[in-house]
Enzyme design. Sequence first.
Site, PDB file in Angstrom:
ATOM      1  N   LYS A  38      15.365  28.314 -10.493  1.00 47.25           N
ATOM      2  CA  LYS A  38      16.508  29.228 -10.514  1.00 47.25           C
ATOM      3  C   LYS A  38      17.398  28.977  -9.299  1.00 47.25           C
ATOM      4  O   LYS A  38      16.883  28.768  -8.186  1.00 47.25           O
ATOM      5  CB  LYS A  38      15.976  30.671 -10.504  1.00 47.25           C
ATOM      6  CG  LYS A  38      17.033  31.746 -10.688  1.00 47.25           C
ATOM      7  CD  LYS A  38      16.394  33.141 -10.725  1.00 47.25           C
ATOM      8  CE  LYS A  38      17.391  34.229 -11.071  1.00 47.25           C
ATOM      9  NZ  LYS A  38      16.781  35.568 -11.155  1.00 47.25           N
ATOM     10  N   SER A  46      14.110  40.711 -14.453  1.00 50.68           N
ATOM     11  CA  SER A  46      14.822  39.433 -14.596  1.00 50.68           C
ATOM     12  C   SER A  46      13.962  38.230 -14.952  1.00 50.68           C
ATOM     13  O   SER A  46      14.499  37.161 -15.253  1.00 50.68           O
ATOM     14  CB  SER A  46      15.590  39.114 -13.310  1.00 50.68           C
ATOM     15  OG  SER A  46      16.756  39.886 -13.237  1.00 50.68           O
ATOM     16  N   SER A  67      18.085  38.299 -15.390  1.00 52.11           N
ATOM     17  CA  SER A  67      19.010  37.336 -14.838  1.00 52.11           C
ATOM     18  C   SER A  67      18.523  35.884 -14.880  1.00 52.11           C
ATOM     19  O   SER A  67      19.331  34.972 -14.797  1.00 52.11           O
ATOM     20  CB  SER A  67      19.319  37.689 -13.388  1.00 52.11           C
ATOM     21  OG  SER A  67      18.175  37.535 -12.574  1.00 52.11           O
TER      22      SER A  67
END
Lengths: 491, 95
Positions: free
Chosen positions: A78, A182, A158
């Site tokens: 990420k 997330s 997310s």
Amino acid sequence: MTTLTSLTLAEARDGLRAKKFSARELADAHLKAMEQARALNAFVLETPERAQAMAAEADQRLAKGGARPLEGIPLGIKDLFATAGVRTTACSKILENFTPTYESTVTANLWRDGAVLLGKTNNDEFAMGSSNETSCFGPVTSPWRRKGSNVPLVPGGSSGGSAVAVAANLALGAVGTDTGGSIRQPAAFTGTVGIKPTYGRCSRWGIVAFASSLDQAGPFARNVKDAAILLRSMAGHDPKDSTSADRAVPDFEKAIGKSVQGRKIGIPKEYRVPGMPAEIEKLWQQGAAWLKSAGAELVEISLPHTKYALPAYYIVAPAEASSNLARYDGVRYGLRVPGRDITELYEQTRAAGFGQEVRRRVLIGTYVLSAGYYDAYYLRAQKVRTLIKRDFEEVFAKGVDAVLTPATPSSAFAIGEKSAGDPVEMYLNDVFTVTVNMAGLPGIVVPAGRDGAGLPLGLQLIGRPFDEETLFSLGAALEQAGGTFAPARWW
Amino acid sequence: MSVDAATVRRIAHLARIAVEEGEVEKLKGELNAILGFVEQLKEVNVEGVEPMTSVTPMQLKMRADKVTDGGDAAAVLANAPQTEEGFFLVPKVVE
């Protein structure tokens, strides 16, 4: 035919050691898959040269017989994790040219164990979002589609890019962060496994901070065992993060296949929320039945403050975010928009650099922390948080080993479907996951079925602090009963 | 509680985010939607409840009072938009 990209992480690990293929071949197969899947927008930066160099080193180690735990395993990271010499943006315009001179502890642990960096994955800007639509690089498209439809769906957020990298076979595993859901919500939307470990299990050092008392790193994988393998490498005490727990990291993989006979599973009645689709209720009951037939004991429990977790979260998280994001000032790093004086420089830089959702949360956070409002909002929310945690403590004290809940109130929705309206509509996605962050507990999401449109649905297991092993054992039992889920390729 | 346009402008200034006059009404609506949503916390009896300060029981560790990092100005300044002679550069702050 099984291709190199459809192997599980454990299979790839064993194949590399048996010299069935090389780390370089494995990396190249994934780099090619990433190239062919650019329409999904899962990666915001591909790092083929880095991947090939790391794979070459892995091949040397494999040849000498000194393979480390993740030797040659290609991963997506990420874009919230600082990677030395590799652009790290948090998918925000304000960090669009930021290249860290340091490495986050979690990624450093992965490289220490031999993993290979494929690239940086897309996410909601500063991890603020539940659909991966707030990224400055544009939304991620899910590899899943509704039966008979080609409407593009969100992967959740997310950590949407990490979820898609794993679901679409672009990486053998991926790393995300979870502040309110997330990791778990995108795992549920994409039919992957995601775990948010106990607060403190993974170091937060070098992760772009959103809400420091809630943020935790965790892995995505295509099955429970692979998630366990990844978490073992990611976790561990770090003197650079004073909230990281100084305790031994178990070999989580050993929890897979362990009997769940006699384990006590709580079913919280407060998670039966109004308007919950019948399919979700049915899946929840199915999951409970599977655990029961695996030997677990089911008990109805009550977590009375559940409904207050989300509103309390929307005070605590923006408050901490407004404080954490004060560092983006156009002076030390990141975007700078000139102004007549220093105040105008700050104001113009932050207006141009932050997207709408981030701005909204910084403003809410500033308001609830401002003079005269602190007690009414922030202090009250932190008291409610104590009550939410106490609910779980009381249940665990009665001998409950884990709590079973749905992961999300619906399956994936269309891109644009919820992002245009009332922000609270989007926030409701995290209604089942946010309690876990508020209480600092570990939570795993395992895919367990599909809805009428053929989209994956997940179940969540919540555990005692630092008892991720029980979650892996129970998650593996669910997986054994429900199977794994893969999208049909269209991209 | 709800915010008015003047409060939105004041908060935006406290947060150091420039807000165009035309955006104030929209922001007011969005912030009030969120504040309306969190209003339900008022129902909770928090009498005698300690606010959470640490989500997991932990004791902060002591360490030797020694310099463990630093001495690398080039790395610190590597991402700065404007620097001069090893310093961050900002507009004139003091007259």
